[in-house]
Design a protein around this motif. Structure first.
Motif, PDB file in Angstrom:
ATOM      1  N   ALA A   1       0.828  -1.211   0.000  1.00 14.92           N
ATOM      2  CA  ALA A   1       0.000   0.000   0.000  1.00 14.92           C
ATOM      3  C   ALA A   1       0.859   1.257   0.000  1.00 14.92           C
ATOM      4  CB  ALA A   1      -0.921  -0.001   1.222  1.00 14.92           C
ATOM      5  N   LEU A   2       1.940   1.263   0.769  1.00 20.96           N
ATOM      6  CA  LEU A   2       2.830   2.423   0.889  1.00 20.96           C
ATOM      7  C   LEU A   2       4.278   1.959   0.789  1.00 20.96           C
ATOM      8  CD1 LEU A   2       1.149   4.107   3.997  1.00 20.96           C
ATOM      9  CD2 LEU A   2       1.082   5.010   1.661  1.00 20.96           C
ATOM     10  N   LYS A   3       5.104   2.824   0.198  1.00 18.11           N
ATOM     11  CA  LYS A   3       6.503   2.448   0.035  1.00 18.11           C
ATOM     12  C   LYS A   3       7.405   3.656   0.263  1.00 18.11           C
ATOM     13  CE  LYS A   3       9.678   0.072  -3.103  1.00 18.11           C
ATOM     14  NZ  LYS A   3       9.818  -0.588  -4.421  1.00 18.11           N
ATOM     15  N   ASP A   4       8.284   3.539   1.255  1.00 19.59           N
ATOM     16  CA  ASP A   4       9.340   4.527   1.513  1.00 19.59           C
ATOM     17  C   ASP A   4       8.814   5.953   1.653  1.00 19.59           C
ATOM     18  OD1 ASP A   4      11.253   2.482   1.365  1.00 19.59           O
ATOM     19  OD2 ASP A   4      11.473   2.726  -0.798  1.00 19.59           O
ATOM     20  N   ILE A   5       7.900   6.155   2.597  1.00 24.45           N
ATOM     21  CA  ILE A   5       7.370   7.490   2.860  1.00 24.45           C
ATOM     22  C   ILE A   5       8.269   8.207   3.868  1.00 24.45           C
ATOM     23  CG2 ILE A   5       5.411   8.844   3.673  1.00 24.45           C
ATOM     24  CD1 ILE A   5       4.806   7.329   1.113  1.00 24.45           C
ATOM     25  N   ASN A   6       8.777   9.368   3.479  1.00 25.90           N
ATOM     26  CA  ASN A   6       9.577  10.210   4.365  1.00 25.90           C
ATOM     27  C   ASN A   6       9.000  11.619   4.345  1.00 25.90           C
ATOM     28  OD1 ASN A   6      12.213   8.684   5.297  1.00 25.90           O
ATOM     29  ND2 ASN A   6      11.835   8.081   3.167  1.00 25.90           N
ATOM     30  N   LEU A   7       8.617  12.118   5.514  1.00 24.16           N
ATOM     31  CA  LEU A   7       7.941  13.407   5.575  1.00 24.16           C
ATOM     32  C   LEU A   7       8.029  13.960   6.991  1.00 24.16           C
ATOM     33  CD1 LEU A   7       6.012  15.422   4.050  1.00 24.16           C
ATOM     34  CD2 LEU A   7       4.109  14.064   4.965  1.00 24.16           C
ATOM     35  N   THR A   8       8.253  15.267   7.093  1.00 31.55           N
ATOM     36  CA  THR A   8       8.194  15.958   8.376  1.00 31.55           C
ATOM     37  C   THR A   8       7.064  16.972   8.337  1.00 31.55           C
ATOM     38  OG1 THR A   8      10.569  15.707   8.780  1.00 31.55           O
ATOM     39  CG2 THR A   8       9.432  17.424  10.019  1.00 31.55           C
TER      40      THR A   8
ATOM     41  N   VAL B   1       1.374  15.215  -2.598  1.00 31.36           N
ATOM     42  CA  VAL B   1       0.769  14.422  -3.671  1.00 31.36           C
ATOM     43  C   VAL B   1       1.355  13.014  -3.639  1.00 31.36           C
ATOM     44  CG1 VAL B   1       0.393  14.209  -6.152  1.00 31.36           C
ATOM     45  CG2 VAL B   1       0.481  16.484  -5.098  1.00 31.36           C
ATOM     46  N   PHE B   2       0.477  12.023  -3.473  1.00 30.71           N
ATOM     47  CA  PHE B   2       0.878  10.620  -3.462  1.00 30.71           C
ATOM     48  C   PHE B   2       0.763  10.029  -4.870  1.00 30.71           C
ATOM     49  CE2 PHE B   2       0.453  11.298   0.937  1.00 30.71           C
ATOM     50  CZ  PHE B   2       0.976  10.214   1.642  1.00 30.71           C
ATOM     51  N   SER B   3       1.679   9.131  -5.184  1.00 31.67           N
ATOM     52  CA  SER B   3       1.588   8.374  -6.436  1.00 31.67           C
ATOM     53  C   SER B   3       0.542   7.283  -6.276  1.00 31.67           C
ATOM     54  CB  SER B   3       2.937   7.737  -6.753  1.00 31.67           C
ATOM     55  OG  SER B   3       3.220   6.691  -5.828  1.00 31.67           O
TER      56      SER B   3
ATOM     57  N   ILE C   1       5.570   9.437  -2.115  1.00 31.11           N
ATOM     58  CA  ILE C   1       5.392  10.881  -2.283  1.00 31.11           C
ATOM     59  C   ILE C   1       5.967  11.310  -3.624  1.00 31.11           C
ATOM     60  CG2 ILE C   1       6.010  13.156  -1.399  1.00 31.11           C
ATOM     61  CD1 ILE C   1       5.993  11.963   1.394  1.00 31.11           C
ATOM     62  N   LYS C   2       5.084  11.812  -4.489  1.00 31.24           N
ATOM     63  CA  LYS C   2       5.502  12.253  -5.807  1.00 31.24           C
ATOM     64  C   LYS C   2       5.987  13.695  -5.778  1.00 31.24           C
ATOM     65  CE  LYS C   2       3.970  12.791 -10.587  1.00 31.24           C
ATOM     66  NZ  LYS C   2       2.824  12.795 -11.515  1.00 31.24           N
TER      67      LYS C   2
END
Length: 252
Positions: free
Chosen positions: A23-30, A208-210, A216-217
């Protein structure tokens, strides 16, 4: 309240086939304290899954989410959550639904009721304080659920398509009120929506998600001053640009 999302991936096992679904892959966000951040993207891209992981309803398969430095492993009263579908207690009237969390936390009832009435007035429901959920329309129920979460002392608010059940006039009015209230309380907001206009109207940042597996695109920083004007050309251009970013997935 700062959120740090580090290398988060999420894999499900399909109940029908037993196959793994990423479902999700390598999400990095602050996400910094006091920011209003919206998640947008094509259907099924993992926006809501990411929101549920941040809240602690689900755990990532890989990676971590930190809330002010503490790893999130379960839900917390510090993080309010508003579901896509209203969730009110049918045996409580409107005002008792609104102050339910305050009562649990031992807040003085008189003060809680006064605050609740002030908030209900902002969304046009002060005359329905003694009504029960079955006496309300769907849009009214959602407004009560939103106010119940906002009035709490949580430091952040996670919202999953929370305005989708509202008519356009009520939605626009409530967007303005919610933004004002949350800014006054310095709440960190993470908001999942399919409505790009809504995201641009409210957000400091739009993520924006792919399509699946969600990653994260692109991140848009929205610098338009508040209150925002939907008829402003820069506003319209941003809505168009973000919409095209998502529409590109249809061509892949």
């Amino acid at each position: 309240m700062t959120f740090e999302i580090e290398n988060v991936s999420k894999t499900f096992v399909s109940g029908d086939s037993g196959e793994e679904v990423i479902a999700l892959k390598d999400i990095n966000l602050t996400i910094e304290t006091g920011k209003f951040v919206s998640f947008v993207g094509p259907s099924g891209c993992g926006k809501t899954t990411m929101l549920r992981i941040i809240e602690g309803f689900e755990n990532p398969t890989e990676g971590t989410v930190k809330d002010d430095g503490e790893i999130v492993t379960e839900p917390s009263s510090e993080r309010g959550f508003i579901f896509q579908n209203y969730s009110l207690y049918p045996w409580l009237n409107v005002i008792d639904n609104v102050i339910f969390g305050l009562d649990i936390n031992g807040k003085p009832e008189k003060e809680s009721r006064k605050r609740a009435m002030e908030y209900l007035k902002t969304v046009g429901l002060e005359d329905f304080a003694k009504r029960y959920p079955h006496e309300l329309s769907g849009g009214m129920k959602q407004r009560v659920a939103i106010i119940r979460s906002i009035i709490s002392d949580s430091k952040s608010l996670l919202m999953d398509e929370s305005f989708s059940a509202l008519d356009i006039q009520t939605k626009h009015k409530l967007q303005k009120q919610i933004y004002k209230i949350c800014q006054e309380k310095n709440k960190t907001i993470i908001f999942v929506t399919h409505d790009i206009d809504e995201a641009v109207f409210l957000s400091d940042e739009i993520v924006v998600f792919s399509r699946r597996p969600g990653s994260i695109k692109r991140i848009f920083e929205i610098k338009l001053e508040h209150p925002r004007d939907r008829d402003n050309q820069e506003f319209k251009d941003l809505v168009s640009e973000i919409s095209k970013e998502i529409a590109e997935f249809d061509d892949e």
